[in-house]
Scaffold this active site. Sequence first.
Site, PDB file in Angstrom:
ATOM      1  N   THR A 164      33.684  51.323  36.582  1.00  0.00           N
ATOM      2  CA  THR A 164      33.595  50.263  35.581  1.00  0.00           C
ATOM      3  C   THR A 164      33.853  48.934  36.272  1.00  0.00           C
ATOM      4  OG1 THR A 164      34.355  51.713  33.804  1.00  0.00           O
ATOM      5  CG2 THR A 164      34.565  49.359  33.430  1.00  0.00           C
ATOM      6  N   ILE A 178      41.031  49.678  35.039  1.00  0.00           N
ATOM      7  CA  ILE A 178      39.728  50.133  34.565  1.00  0.00           C
ATOM      8  C   ILE A 178      39.225  51.164  35.565  1.00  0.00           C
ATOM      9  CG2 ILE A 178      39.110  48.078  33.243  1.00  0.00           C
ATOM     10  CD1 ILE A 178      37.521  47.037  35.559  1.00  0.00           C
ATOM     11  N   ASP A 179      38.299  52.005  35.142  1.00  0.00           N
ATOM     12  CA  ASP A 179      37.838  53.093  35.985  1.00  0.00           C
ATOM     13  C   ASP A 179      37.129  52.584  37.239  1.00  0.00           C
ATOM     14  OD1 ASP A 179      38.726  54.864  34.033  1.00  0.00           O
ATOM     15  OD2 ASP A 179      36.782  54.903  33.019  1.00  0.00           O
ATOM     16  N   LYS A 180      37.078  53.430  38.238  1.00  0.00           N
ATOM     17  CA  LYS A 180      36.439  53.089  39.508  1.00  0.00           C
ATOM     18  C   LYS A 180      35.036  52.526  39.303  1.00  0.00           C
ATOM     19  CE  LYS A 180      34.563  55.327  43.671  1.00  0.00           C
ATOM     20  NZ  LYS A 180      34.395  56.601  44.394  1.00  0.00           N
ATOM     21  N   ARG A 214      34.482  55.304  26.832  1.00  0.00           N
ATOM     22  CA  ARG A 214      33.591  56.407  27.214  1.00  0.00           C
ATOM     23  C   ARG A 214      33.791  57.617  26.309  1.00  0.00           C
ATOM     24  NH1 ARG A 214      35.074  57.113  33.372  1.00  0.00           N
ATOM     25  NH2 ARG A 214      33.361  58.634  33.304  1.00  0.00           N
TER      26      ARG A 214
END
Length: 330
Positions: A148, A144-146, A250
Site C-alpha cells: 500500500t 500501512i501494508d508493504k 482490504r
Amino acid sequence: MSDAFQISVDPAQSGIRLDKLLAEALPDMSRSRLQSLIKGGSVHLIMPSPGGTIKSPSRSVKQGEVFSVEIPEPEDATPGPENIPLDVVFEDDHVIVVNKPAGMVVHPAPGAPSGTLVNALLHHCAGSLSGIGGVKRPGIVHRIDKETSGLLIMAKHDKAHNGLAAQFADHSIERLYSAVCKGHPVPPSGRIEGNIARHPVDRKRMAVAQTGGKWAATHYRTIKHFQQSGTPIASLIECQLETGRTHQVRVHMAHIGHPLVGDPVYARAFKLSGKIKGPARDALAAFNRQALHARVLGFFHPITGEAFKFESELPHDMKEMLASLDPYAV
C-alpha cells in the site's frame, strides 16, 4: 522457536507452483526467501494424507492439499540506519510525514530485516525517533501494508508519539484512502462494520469475525464506475476509516464482495468475468498489488496543536490503470 502456518489450495490455485502458492498466502515474504524455506525442509504436506517434506519449489499443487510451513524466528537485531531516499512531505523537530512507495515495508519483520522505512528514518533523522514502539519500531505510530502506498506520520520523541497515539485512539486522525475495487458496490456508498480478527487457519490473513476480534468500521464512497457492455468492471472508491485495524480496507471490501484490484490475498477467490475483454481486462490483470493508496492524512500537531492536512496524489501505477479504464467510465 518458529511460527507454523497451514496453507490450503483453493480450486483456482490448483496446478500452480508451490512457491507461488506460498507467495500468495504470505505476501510479506519474498519469493526467494520462500524458495529457501522449501529447499531447507520447512514445508510439509499434511493433507489429504501426510506426505512428508516437500523440497521442490516448482512442485505443482492440487486442490484440497494443505501444507504446513515453518518459519524460523528471526534473530533479534536492532535495525540500523540505511541511506534510502524518502519522499518527505512535512518535517519539524517533533514529527515527520512521508509518502511511502508501494513495496516498502514499514518496519523490520520476518522476511524483511532491512530496507524498511524504519531503516531509512534512522538515517534521515540521525537517531532522533521516539522509543515507545521499541527498538524495531522507533517512531512508528501507525502502519500501512508493504504494497500500500501513501502518507504516514512518525514521531521524533516520546511526547509527540503519545500525542499522536491519543488522536489515533480517539479516532480524531483523518485518514482517507483511494482504492480501485472489483465490480460496482451496491449501494454506491455506505458503512461497513464488522470485527476483524486473525484468520483461524492462516495467521497472515485477517477476516471479519462473528465473535472475538476488534471492532472496525469503514465508510466507502464510489467516485467512478467502469463497465463494458453492461458488465461491471471496477470502481474507483474512497474509504474513510473510523478505526485502524490490520488490512481493514482490504478485508471489509472483500467482505461485501468487492475486493481490491490486484489484492494477492483477499481477491484470489474473485475472478474476472469472461465478458471483460481487451484493454480493460489487460489493465486489471497486470496490476500486481492491492490498488490502495493512503491519500489524505489530517491531524493536530501533538506539540503546537496546529491543524495539518496533507494530500498525496495517486501513484503512477494506479494512474496508469485508471487511464486504461477511463474509456469504460459510466
